[in-house]
Scaffold this active site. Sequence first.
Site, PDB file in Angstrom:
ATOM      1  N   ASP A 270      39.518  45.708  43.364  1.00 44.01           N
ATOM      2  CA  ASP A 270      40.102  46.871  42.699  1.00 44.01           C
ATOM      3  C   ASP A 270      41.588  47.011  43.045  1.00 44.01           C
ATOM      4  OD1 ASP A 270      39.562  49.455  41.249  1.00 44.01           O
ATOM      5  OD2 ASP A 270      40.263  50.295  43.147  1.00 44.01           O
ATOM      6  N   GLU A 310      41.695  42.753  39.668  1.00 43.70           N
ATOM      7  CA  GLU A 310      42.103  43.748  38.680  1.00 43.70           C
ATOM      8  C   GLU A 310      43.619  43.859  38.793  1.00 43.70           C
ATOM      9  OE1 GLU A 310      41.600  48.407  37.377  1.00 43.70           O
ATOM     10  OE2 GLU A 310      41.586  47.911  39.476  1.00 43.70           O
TER      11      GLU A 310
END
Length: 570
Positions: A270, A310
């Site tokens: 993330d 990401e």
Amino acid sequence: MPRGIEAGTLASVHRTYARTAAFALLTALASAPACGGSDSDAGEAAPAGPVRPPPRPTAEQEARASALLTGPDWYRHAVFYEVNVRSFQDSNGDGIGDLNGLVSRLDYLKGLGVDALWLMPIMPSPFADSGYDVADYRAIDPAYGTMADFERLLGEAKARGMRVLIDLVLNHTSDAHPWFQESRKDKTNPKANWYVWSDTPSRADIGCGTNGSTFGDSAWELEPAREQYYFHRFYPGQPDLNYREPAVAKEMLDTTRFWLDKGVDGFRCDVVGLLYETATSCSLVPETVDYIKSIRQIVDTYPDRAIVAEPVELTNSTPYFGGGKDMFHMAFDFAYGYFWGIAFASGDRRIIEDAMNTASAFPEGAQGALVIGSHDVLRAWQSAGTDPERYRGAALLQMTMRGTPFIYYGEEVALRPGAATPIDVRDTARTPMTWTRDGAGHGFTTATPWLPFGEAPAETSVEAEDADPDSMLSFYRSLLAFRRGHPVWATGASRFVPIDDRGIVAFVREDDEESYLVAVNLASEPREGTAPSALTGSGRVVLGAGSLAVGEVVTVKLPANGYAVFQLRP
Ligand SMILES: [Ca+2]
């Protein structure tokens, strides 16, 4: 930068990486009607009736797929599926999806053609940001089950030849994490330096977040007990960890080892570009690059693992690959994945063309991760302007462009958006999966679901779509069966074919064994276009509808919002 997007618009997305703002922006843009604007005449109608490959791969395809999915390159040939565990399947009647529920649906996923799962955060969390606020990095949230349940999931997946990646949220913790609870007490406790503190709501050595966090307010929050401000790129309940504290850097590397030892096949990392800040930049600064390389070195000590980034930047993930083998195995391609709806809405391919050109310059060994939706953006149904043919065209591009497709749960049944937003607007794309036509819980739960279902839950149920050969689910089955065991789609060369009508996306995929031309008409009217590309082959339609003439000049004809895969060889 995709030329098709207004520069100012994209800059505003970039400036804050405002996921909620980008969400609203895309809502407005993707729902715009498709434009006309071509002088070309499609001539006679394309051949009637789309060609639909069989919904199940052959035994030979399965055998080839099985070989491709063995060994360190497995992730290039896999089809991934992003699971929102909380919304997938409840097993104990509390209205919340859980790990045992997911285990009960593995056969469904296997049958769909899914080879690997990415689980959204399953660690204990106060859920201020849907689990992206972790309170314990080495446990399972009791709402989802126990560590034993998780180990059973890994075993059940492995028994089916499926892999499991988990979400790793390194940039920040929950404010409920014991580390932060200690750090916030005073300036001298053992964890005092584990977070980013300042006497004022800014810091000269941190060149971002002074005026606003990603979610809009100040990135600095006053902690009265300590009489200092802490830095948070996201919600105030998500304090950023201080990676310049060696104990933090070590602890999080140990966390990756913990889960790899547990048997996970890798991580989806993330907002991993944000780990370190400098006075001039907060995105993938040299210290962050070095840290990612440390993670990769650990991952590489385990066989056949893969990590996917990401990216913070929405239009170019290239920097996340490093030299191709020293950073991420994969990185999400948001240039296509978050903006394809605009290309369809405008009938102009340039966003897609630029995304493909960017990907073609990736270093050797890098693999794009291809999406048409995620937990952060609109349901693909909305991005498609609720047009099923645009939706199918977008999915076809996702499955045939060079890279590894990641299906967001429910995309295969064209799950519709919800209306309730208990956390934020992104909840509209996080509604429970609909399994059965009837029943208040639609097979997801026997209780009241934690979040109300999206629109048309009966119509979009797996049960209803399973029985309908023209449903989105039937389309996905055929599409995934079509590409299964054919490495050309994962790793074959990709060559853009510059059709003179910008409403048509066309490209050739080829390897030593076979060659195809894929064409998608973005416009809501029939189109015909040509390109000076010398091609040979039969041009037989093997999926979709349209016609292709080859020779010194390529001529493609497609119906309104039509798509086709033409076989060139063998
Ligand atoms: Ca449950």
